[in-house]
Design a protein around this motif. Structure first.
Motif, short mmCIF file in Angstrom:
data_model
loop_
_atom_site.label_atom_id
_atom_site.label_comp_id
_atom_site.label_asym_id
_atom_site.label_seq_id
_atom_site.Cartn_x
_atom_site.Cartn_y
_atom_site.Cartn_z
N GLY A 157 0.68 -1.25 0.01
CA GLY A 157 0.00 -0.01 0.05
C GLY A 157 0.78 1.26 0.09
N LYS A 158 0.15 2.26 -0.71
CA LYS A 158 1.04 3.63 -0.43
C LYS A 158 -0.11 4.74 -0.46
N SER A 159 0.25 5.87 0.13
CA SER A 159 -0.70 7.10 0.45
C SER A 159 0.32 8.45 0.39
N LEU A 160 -0.34 9.35 -0.14
CA LEU A 160 0.26 10.59 -0.43
C LEU A 160 -0.52 11.72 -0.25
N GLY A 161 -0.16 12.67 0.57
CA GLY A 161 -1.07 13.86 0.85
C GLY A 161 -0.29 15.24 1.30
N VAL A 162 -0.91 16.18 1.54
CA VAL A 162 -0.50 17.51 1.67
C VAL A 162 -1.34 18.61 2.75
N LYS A 163 -0.77 19.40 3.28
CA LYS A 163 -1.50 20.54 4.13
C LYS A 163 -0.95 21.78 3.59
N PHE A 164 -1.79 22.77 3.15
CA PHE A 164 -1.30 23.85 2.72
C PHE A 164 -2.11 25.15 3.51
N GLY A 165 -1.56 26.11 4.06
CA GLY A 165 -2.20 27.09 4.69
C GLY A 165 -1.38 28.40 4.84
N PHE A 177 2.94 34.19 7.48
CA PHE A 177 3.35 32.66 7.45
C PHE A 177 2.46 31.98 6.44
N LEU A 178 3.56 31.27 5.57
CA LEU A 178 2.89 30.46 4.35
C LEU A 178 3.47 28.85 4.74
N ASN A 179 2.57 28.02 5.18
CA ASN A 179 2.98 26.78 5.51
C ASN A 179 2.49 25.75 4.46
N LEU A 180 3.43 24.74 4.29
CA LEU A 180 3.46 23.47 3.32
C LEU A 180 3.95 22.36 4.19
N GLU A 181 3.32 21.30 4.14
CA GLU A 181 3.34 20.03 4.82
C GLU A 181 2.95 19.04 3.96
N ILE A 182 3.96 17.92 3.56
CA ILE A 182 3.89 16.90 2.59
C ILE A 182 3.87 15.65 3.60
N SER A 183 3.27 14.69 3.36
CA SER A 183 3.26 13.45 4.26
C SER A 183 3.01 12.33 3.24
N ALA A 184 3.67 11.17 3.32
CA ALA A 184 3.66 10.00 2.52
C ALA A 184 3.90 8.78 3.25
N LEU A 185 3.56 7.67 2.62
CA LEU A 185 3.47 6.39 3.30
C LEU A 185 3.60 5.32 1.93
N GLU A 186 4.57 4.33 2.26
CA GLU A 186 4.50 3.09 1.42
C GLU A 186 4.82 2.03 2.07
N GLU A 224 -4.39 7.04 -2.26
CA GLU A 224 -4.27 5.93 -1.30
C GLU A 224 -4.43 4.82 -2.29
N ARG A 225 -3.33 3.77 -2.24
CA ARG A 225 -3.70 2.44 -3.13
C ARG A 225 -3.21 1.43 -2.19
N SER A 226 -3.79 0.46 -2.33
CA SER A 226 -3.58 -1.00 -1.35
C SER A 226 -3.80 -2.23 -2.06
N VAL A 227 -3.10 -3.13 -2.03
CA VAL A 227 -3.16 -4.58 -2.78
C VAL A 227 -2.79 -5.46 -1.62
N ASN A 228 -3.92 -6.39 -1.47
CA ASN A 228 -3.77 -7.36 -0.39
C ASN A 228 -4.01 -8.72 -1.00
N LYS A 229 -3.24 -9.98 -0.87
CA LYS A 229 -3.27 -10.95 -1.31
C LYS A 229 -3.02 -12.31 -0.26
N THR A 230 -3.96 -13.22 -0.22
CA THR A 230 -4.07 -14.42 0.72
C THR A 230 -4.25 -15.38 -0.09
#
Length: 707
Positions: free
Chosen positions: A462-470, A539-548, A683-689
């Motif tokens: 699985g993998k996920s990618l997102g941002v916060k901007f303000g 202030f100008l804020n940018l936050e990038i979050s990711a997970l694999e 967000e994308r995920s693949v599960n095999k059993t």
């Protein structure tokens, strides 16, 4: 052939007059055979039989097709040669055998090819003139016939050698030849079948001895080895068998079949194995015809007084036992065989005779005194044997119903479980049957070790990618000379505080909040950037979050159990989950449900050595917790399968794959190229059993145990 047929007819007529007339001195002069020799007279082969006294009539005889022979009978004549075999080896003649039995002598001429003959008496000499056979036929008869002639100039290696089991328990030896020009010679030597491949070599990997007894065919071993410029294969069958061979292109198949054995028949099964003869009679007396077959086959035939009449038939190159069956069927006769004696009578007379014998035997059993005998059992329970001795096909065990009951009507059996004995009271013949039955039933039962391997494999990705901007402005922006401040944030509270309406400004507020989501127990990794002025008011804020995340797992369960042949075995391990159950009185009680690993199997060992398994496998695990209690995840398989001893088979499997892809975005802004990534997350995920169940059965000795 007309002379041959006439000789057989004369023999039948002579036999109809009785053996006494044949041996009468009025017809045959007493004398002896002095010499037997062969010669060529004008291109015709002649056998000269010299006697001490002249014959008054030509001897009766008959022709055998395979092996090629001519038999001549000399009643009242002895053998003065001093030996029984005379080698001739000239033309179509091989040798002559002179055998004396009582006051009769038989001369058998062994030929290379069957042919007709005629006889001529010249004083004390009997001339047997053979019809001329074609040169090619004689040459081919003199040379041993082979299955296929060799046409290869070079010695070539065999490609493959295999053994298979065919229908009706036939054993098939399959040989892959280098081409279809390989010479093959097949012959029977004693109880073995020898196959030779001419101008062939045997690769090292095929030089082996195959033990194929477990296949349940007549073949026990197949041994292949190199001898000179040929490859020899020796097939060792057991019991009564017959073989055939055929070749298709470069594949040779040698098939060995079991013969059906029936003691009441002269010939076993549907095939006939007697020597061949030819018969051509017009209205011959039935008794005389049976006497001809008796003389030919060396069987003693006893005919009933009711066997009368004549028969007309023409048979050419037919086995004598098949000819006898044809005659019996044509005249409505039956036959009973005892040793080398054949009793021939009408079928209804044979049936009536057998009925009388059975009734007399039953009457004797009702008068025969009873005996009591004790039988000690070692491996079987006394009650089980007693039940089988008194069991019937139907109708119970009453005095008037014997059915399939082993004991007689007067017999009884008492089981004694403490010492594991049975006491049987019956007549002597039935006690012998009981002893024979117990010897077959009271034996140690073979045992089987069954090992199951249950493999559960998981593969997740699985993998996920997102941002916060303000942005935030705490210094204020003058509008019309005023000191109003403008705040950009994600909630209404920030706007009130920025306008001076009370509250504190949240400088971490963002315009857009699309962070990456966690996958299972994993937490996304964040990277943040803030831009601000020298007064730290804007202030100008940018936050990038990711997970694999990528994970693999495997659970292997291996239950093993030992059980006797055709006895069910169960082994299980797991957890019992409690849950509340309402009773009829309105109260509640606690019940339990199992979440177990369970193997339930019943083996059956086949005569060929394989193992039939009736198997049921359960793999249950504890699932999610619900308001009513824990759920149970179940996986089960139930089937029947045939496995070779020690082999492994996959009896089933379950494969499951789940794919999911999610995307959250701001309308319009999220569709912009490049900068649109700031206004969405993915967000994308693949599960095999996968679940696989393996089974391995193996027969073991009685003392073996699971380790």
């Amino acid at each position: 052939m007309n002379t041959q047929i006439g000789s057989v007819a004369r023999l039948a007529r002579a036999l109809s007059l009785g053996m006494g007339a044949l041996l009468s001195a009025a017809v045959w002069a007493q004398g002896s055979i002095e010499s037997v020799s062969g010669s060529l007279q004008g291109g015709t082969e002649v056998v000269r039989i010299q006697l001490t006294e002249p014959l008054t009539a030509a001897p009766a005889g008959f022709v055998i097709q395979s092996p090629a022979r001519i038999a001549l009978d000399f009643p009242g004549v002895g053998n003065a040669l001093g030996r029984s075999t005379v080698d001739i080896n000239q033309g179509n003649m091989r040798s002559a055998s002179v055998v004396q039995a009582g006051d009769r002598t038989r001369v058998v001429l062994n030929l290379k090819q069957a042919t007709a003959y005629r006889t001529q008496i010249q004083g004390k000499t009997l001339l047997v003139v053979l019809e001329a056979a074609p040169v090619s036929s004689v040459a081919s008869a003199a040379a041993p016939a082979v299955f296929a002639e060799s046409r290869n100039l070079d010695t070539l290696p065999l490609k493959d050698l295999d053994f298979r089991r065919g229908v009706d328990n036939t054993g098939r030896v399959v040989v892959t030849l280098p081409n279809n020009q390989v010479g093959v010679d097949i012959r029977q030597q004693g109880q073995s079948l020898v196959v030779e491949f001419l101008k062939s070599s045997l690769p090292e990997g095929l030089r082996r001895r195959l033990d194929v007894a477990d296949f349940g065919t007549p073949v026990r071993t197949v041994t292949t080895f190199q001898t000179g410029d040929r490859v020899r294969m020796v097939i060792e069958p057991t019991g009564a068998w017959e073989h055939s061979a055929y070749q298709s292109d470069s594949q040779l198949v040698v098939e060995v079949r079991p013969q059906r054995v029936d003691a009441s028949r002269v010939s076993q099964g549907r095939t006939y194995s007697g020597e061949k003869l030819s018969l051509n009679f017009q209205n011959i007396e039935l008794r005389s015809l049976l006497q001809v077959i008796a003389e030919f086959s060396n069987f003693n035939i006893i005919t009933s007084d009711t066997v009368t009449g004549g028969v007309t038939l023409r048979l050419r190159d037919v086995p004598w036992d098949q000819a006898l069956d044809i005659i019996l069927q044509a005249k409505g006769l039956g036959m009973r065989k005892t040793g080398n004696v054949l009793w021939i009578a009408p079928s209804d007379e044979l049936a009536a005779k057998e009925k009388q014998e059975l009734e007399a035997r039953a009457a004797i059993q009702n008068l025969e005194p009873l005996r009591t005998q004790a039988f000690q059992l070692n491996y079987t329970k006394a009650a089980e044997i007693a039940a089988q001795l008194t069991a019937t096909g139907s109708g119970g065990t009453g005095a008037g119903n014997t059915g399939a009951r082993i004991l007689s009507v007067r017999g009884s059996v008492i089981p004694e479980p403490r010492t594991n004995q049975i006491f049987v009271s019956d007549i002597a013949s039935r006690l012998e049957q009981v002893q024979e039955l117990i010897s077959k039933l009271d034996i140690p039962v073979r045992q089987v070790l069954i090992e199951a391997r249950i493999v559960e494999a998981t593969d997740t990705f699985g993998k996920s990618l997102g941002v916060k901007f303000g942005a935030t402005d705490t210094a204020g922006i003058g509008i019309g000379g005023g000191g109003t401040r403008a705040v950009f944030g994600t909630n209404y509270a920030n706007a009130i505080a920025g306008a001076g309406g009370g509250g504190a400004i949240n400088s971490q507020g963002t315009f857009f909040n699309f962070p990456a989501s966690g996958l299972g127990v994993a937490t996304p990794v964040s990277f943040a950037v803030s831009l601000f002025g020298s007064s730290a008011a804007r202030f100008l804020n940018l936050e990038i979050s990711a997970l694999e995340a990528d994970g693999k797992g495997k659970v292997v369960s291996s239950p093993r159990v030992v059980t006797a042949d055709q006895k069910k075995a169960i082994i299980e391990q797991g957890t019992e989950l409690p849950y509340q159950v309402a009773t009829s009185s309105g109260a509640t009680s606690i019940a339990f449900r199992k979440a177990n690993l369970k193997l339930e199997v019943t083996p059956q060992i086949t005569p060929e050595g394989g193992i039939i398994l009736d198997v049921k496998v359960n793999k249950d695990t504890v699932g999610q917790n619900t308001a009513a209690g824990f759920a149970i995840n179940t996986k089960a398989i139930e089937t029947q399968v045939l496995v070779e001893n020690g082999g492994t088979v996959v009896i089933g499997g379950i494969f499951e794959q789940t794919e999911r892809e999610n995307e959250n975005r701001v309308p319009l802004l999220g569709d912009l190229p490049a900068v649109g990534a700031l206004f969405r997350n993915r967000e994308r995920s693949v599960n095999k059993t996968e679940l696989l169940v393996f089974l391995t059965p193996k027969t073991i000795s009685e003392r073996a145990s699971v380790r």
